[in-house]
Design an enzyme around this catalytic site. Structure first.
Site, mmCIF file in Angstrom:
data_model
loop_
_atom_site.group_PDB
_atom_site.id
_atom_site.type_symbol
_atom_site.label_atom_id
_atom_site.label_comp_id
_atom_site.label_asym_id
_atom_site.label_seq_id
_atom_site.Cartn_x
_atom_site.Cartn_y
_atom_site.Cartn_z
ATOM 1 C CE LYS A 180 -1.646 -4.492 3.479
ATOM 2 N NZ LYS A 180 -1.942 -5.779 2.858
ATOM 3 C CE1 TYR A 186 -4.136 -2.708 5.675
ATOM 4 C CE2 TYR A 186 -3.442 -0.469 5.139
ATOM 5 C CZ TYR A 186 -3.821 -1.740 4.735
ATOM 6 O OH TYR A 186 -3.867 -2.043 3.402
ATOM 7 C CB SER A 188 -0.861 -0.018 1.268
ATOM 8 O OG SER A 188 -1.476 1.227 1.476
HETATM 9 P P1 NAD Z 1 -11.174 -6.936 1.107
HETATM 10 O O1 NAD Z 1 -11.418 -6.902 2.559
HETATM 11 O O2 NAD Z 1 -12.324 -6.688 0.192
HETATM 12 O O3 NAD Z 1 -10.502 -8.329 0.689
HETATM 13 C C1 NAD Z 1 -9.682 -9.068 1.558
HETATM 14 C C2 NAD Z 1 -10.160 -10.507 1.526
HETATM 15 O O4 NAD Z 1 -9.337 -11.299 2.393
HETATM 16 C C3 NAD Z 1 -11.604 -10.655 2.026
HETATM 17 O O5 NAD Z 1 -12.343 -11.439 1.107
HETATM 18 C C4 NAD Z 1 -11.456 -11.364 3.373
HETATM 19 O O6 NAD Z 1 -12.570 -12.188 3.659
HETATM 20 C C5 NAD Z 1 -10.175 -12.155 3.151
HETATM 21 N N1 NAD Z 1 -9.427 -12.479 4.379
HETATM 22 C C6 NAD Z 1 -9.096 -11.645 5.405
HETATM 23 N N2 NAD Z 1 -8.365 -12.297 6.329
HETATM 24 C C7 NAD Z 1 -8.210 -13.581 5.874
HETATM 25 C C8 NAD Z 1 -7.542 -14.726 6.371
HETATM 26 N N3 NAD Z 1 -6.898 -14.693 7.532
HETATM 27 N N4 NAD Z 1 -7.593 -15.872 5.640
HETATM 28 C C9 NAD Z 1 -8.267 -15.920 4.460
HETATM 29 N N5 NAD Z 1 -8.917 -14.862 3.943
HETATM 30 C C10 NAD Z 1 -8.884 -13.688 4.644
HETATM 31 O O7 NAD Z 1 -9.991 -5.897 0.799
HETATM 32 P P2 NAD Z 1 -9.450 -5.335 -0.583
HETATM 33 O O8 NAD Z 1 -9.806 -3.903 -0.654
HETATM 34 O O9 NAD Z 1 -9.808 -6.231 -1.689
HETATM 35 O O10 NAD Z 1 -7.883 -5.405 -0.291
HETATM 36 C C11 NAD Z 1 -7.110 -6.522 -0.684
HETATM 37 C C12 NAD Z 1 -5.690 -6.313 -0.182
HETATM 38 O O11 NAD Z 1 -5.178 -5.088 -0.710
HETATM 39 C C13 NAD Z 1 -5.572 -6.222 1.334
HETATM 40 O O12 NAD Z 1 -4.388 -6.883 1.725
HETATM 41 C C14 NAD Z 1 -5.451 -4.731 1.577
HETATM 42 O O13 NAD Z 1 -4.741 -4.456 2.748
HETATM 43 C C15 NAD Z 1 -4.693 -4.273 0.351
HETATM 44 N N6 NAD Z 1 -4.912 -2.868 0.002
HETATM 45 C C16 NAD Z 1 -6.185 -2.408 -0.139
HETATM 46 C C17 NAD Z 1 -6.379 -1.063 -0.443
HETATM 47 C C18 NAD Z 1 -7.781 -0.503 -0.568
HETATM 48 O O14 NAD Z 1 -7.946 0.708 -0.451
HETATM 49 N N7 NAD Z 1 -8.806 -1.316 -0.815
HETATM 50 C C19 NAD Z 1 -5.285 -0.205 -0.626
HETATM 51 C C20 NAD Z 1 -4.000 -0.728 -0.499
HETATM 52 C C21 NAD Z 1 -3.827 -2.060 -0.174
HETATM 53 C C1 WQD Z 2 -9.365 9.775 0.703
HETATM 54 C C2 WQD Z 2 -9.543 11.268 0.943
HETATM 55 C C3 WQD Z 2 -9.864 11.840 3.249
HETATM 56 C C4 WQD Z 2 -13.721 9.771 3.651
HETATM 57 C C5 WQD Z 2 -6.902 4.761 2.976
HETATM 58 C C6 WQD Z 2 -5.878 4.050 3.804
HETATM 59 C C7 WQD Z 2 -4.761 3.537 2.919
HETATM 60 C C8 WQD Z 2 -5.321 2.697 1.774
HETATM 61 C C9 WQD Z 2 -6.429 3.381 1.043
HETATM 62 C C10 WQD Z 2 -5.244 0.398 2.366
HETATM 63 C C11 WQD Z 2 -8.787 11.790 2.165
HETATM 64 C C12 WQD Z 2 -11.097 12.171 2.452
HETATM 65 C C13 WQD Z 2 -12.542 10.289 3.153
HETATM 66 C C14 WQD Z 2 -14.758 10.666 4.031
HETATM 67 C C15 WQD Z 2 -13.358 12.523 3.374
HETATM 68 N N1 WQD Z 2 -5.874 1.474 2.258
HETATM 69 N N2 WQD Z 2 -12.360 11.641 3.018
HETATM 70 N N3 WQD Z 2 -14.524 12.009 3.878
HETATM 71 O O1 WQD Z 2 -7.101 7.843 3.629
HETATM 72 O O2 WQD Z 2 -6.101 8.088 1.316
HETATM 73 O O3 WQD Z 2 -6.276 5.851 2.324
HETATM 74 O O4 WQD Z 2 -7.413 3.849 1.980
HETATM 75 O O5 WQD Z 2 -4.085 0.209 2.208
HETATM 76 O O6 WQD Z 2 -3.896 2.814 3.737
HETATM 77 O O7 WQD Z 2 -5.351 4.970 4.759
HETATM 78 O O8 WQD Z 2 -8.329 6.970 1.575
HETATM 79 O O9 WQD Z 2 -10.680 6.988 0.834
HETATM 80 O O10 WQD Z 2 -10.177 7.094 3.327
HETATM 81 O O11 WQD Z 2 -9.671 9.072 1.908
HETATM 82 O O12 WQD Z 2 -13.199 13.736 3.247
HETATM 83 O O13 WQD Z 2 -15.815 10.258 4.510
HETATM 84 O O14 WQD Z 2 -10.925 11.529 1.193
HETATM 85 O O15 WQD Z 2 -9.621 12.821 4.228
HETATM 86 O O16 WQD Z 2 -8.345 13.082 1.862
HETATM 87 P P1 WQD Z 2 -6.910 7.302 2.290
HETATM 88 P P2 WQD Z 2 -9.789 7.456 1.942
#
Ligand code: NAD
Ligand code: WQD
Length: 338
Positions: free
Chosen positions: A152, A148, A124
């Protein structure tokens, strides 16, 4: 040869499974449904017109992992499974370290035992902390501000140490910026649990009347309109990035990090306007205090991913918003029956 996709029923995982099936890969999903349901995989198979294999279970279950590796011809692993809510991670950090760090170590141990060394990991942009400048390059210093993010960064460190210890490993650390949008079919998308933490699902829930108004977290940042700026990336582009990374890990060894972002930053108010244009719905919003831990501005320099993976985000902000709206309006309760 099969790709094992952990967390494949989730938001990014389901879109990636679809792209993998469409590219002719055999897919095995392992998911414990902690944050998803089997319905997403059912729809993925419908969209692909092909089946995948699915096992309900946990990445921390070593015996299960061993049986999956011995019973299937797995050549690589795409690892999405984990917990992802920043706020929750400050309340239950041990659950985050257990799922995200211990779970990944168990998975890597099982891979090593099975002699499977190709690994694509969901990292991330949070590993860059509060960057001094933008756009962000992969070489920027790494730091984190919450449990979190620490999980990562810890897994990234585990991967770097592992690749240094044994040259058979081939690992891609994919640092996602802000994934948003949904598949253009409207059949799969993001189903947040409870009140959405992320901006786009919050906006779409306001649009269908599930929430009254968006809280814009601060308008006094040092950005063009004072609201936070992020690099929003269409989830289908992101899914395709995993196929490019799989190609790469089949050709080289070592551990390399890649930014997956568009290179363009949009503010919260830009996002509201873009959504209103795509959906024809007005979004009520209030300016509120800054959210603790938020940074002003974060967007990628994606040139390394383009040069090394041959990957570039292709979809526009308008497509992202139109697809988010199609998903939300056609599935007001997500994957649950309406
Ligand atoms: P998500 O929660 O939709 O998907 C994660 C999946 O993993 C879910 O289906 C959940 O049931 C499964 N899971 C969780 N713990 C588990 C375990 N111990 N064993 C088996 N399955 C398990 O999330 P997402 O948005 O699809 O994110 C996927 C990955 O990408 C995550 O690792 C997340 O940290 C990373 N990521 C997400 C974002 C984002 O904004 N969505 C940003 C950066 C990184
Ligand atoms: C985006 C912008 C908020 C909600 C997070 C995690 C990051 C990654 C992605 C997993 C910011 C603003 C948001 C709301 C708002 N996840 N906002 N009102 O914070 O960039 O990243 O998700 O890895 O680790 O921190 O994403 O979508 O929460 O926010 O004004 O109700 O929208 O302040 O500027 P963020 P976000």
């Amino acid at each position: 040869m099969t790709v094992l996709v952990t967390g494949g029923a989730g938001y990014i995982g389901s879109h990636t499974c679809l792209e993998l099936l469409q590219a002719g890969k055999d897919v095995l999903v392992l998911d414990n449904f902690a944050n998803s349901s089997a319905e997403s995989l059912k729809r993925v198979q419908e969209l692909a017109g092909k089946e995948l294999k699915f096992v309900e279970g946990d990445i921390r279950d070593r015996a299960l992992l061993d049986s999956l590796f011995s019973e299937n011809d797995i050549e690589s692993v795409v690892h999405f499974a984990g917990l992802k809510a920043v706020g929750e991670s400050t309340e239950i950090p041990l659950d985050y370290f257990d799922n995200n760090v211990s779970g990944t170590v168990t998975l890597l141990q099982a891979m090593k035992a099975a002699q499977v060394f190709r690994f694509v990991f969901s990292s991330s942009a949070t590993v860059y902390g509060d960057p001094h400048t933008v756009p962000i390059l992969e070489s920027f210093p790494l730091s984190v501000t919450n449990p979190y993010g620490r999980t990562k960064l810890m897994v990234e460190d585990v991967c770097r140490d592992l690749a240094a210890s044994d040259e058979r490993w081939s690992i891609a650390l994919l640092r996602y910026f802000n994934p948003a949008g949904a598949h253009p079919s409207g059949r799969i998308g993001e189903q947040p649990n409870g009140i959405p933490n992320n901006l786009v699902p919050y906006i779409t829930q306001v649009a269908i009347g599930q929430r009254e108004a968006l809280n814009v977290f601060g308008d006094d940042y040092d950005t063009p309109d004072g609201t936070g700026v992020r690099d929003y990336l269409h989830v289908v582009d992101l899914a395709i990035g995993h196929l490019c990374a799989l190609q790469k890990v089949s050709k080289q060894t070592g551990c390399v990090a890649y930014n997956l972002g568009t290179g363009t930053g949009y503010s919260v108010l830009d996002m509201v306007k873009a959504f209103e244009k795509a959906s024809g719905k007005a979004i009520a919003y209030n300016i509120t205090a800054r959210r603790p831990g938020d940074i002003a501005c974060c967007y990628a320099d994606p040139t390394f991913a383009e040069a090394e993976l041959g990957w570039k985000a292709e979809k526009t902000l308008d497509q992202m918003m139109a697809d988010s709206w199609r998903w939300q309006s056609q599935n007001p309760n997500g994957f649950a029956p309406s």
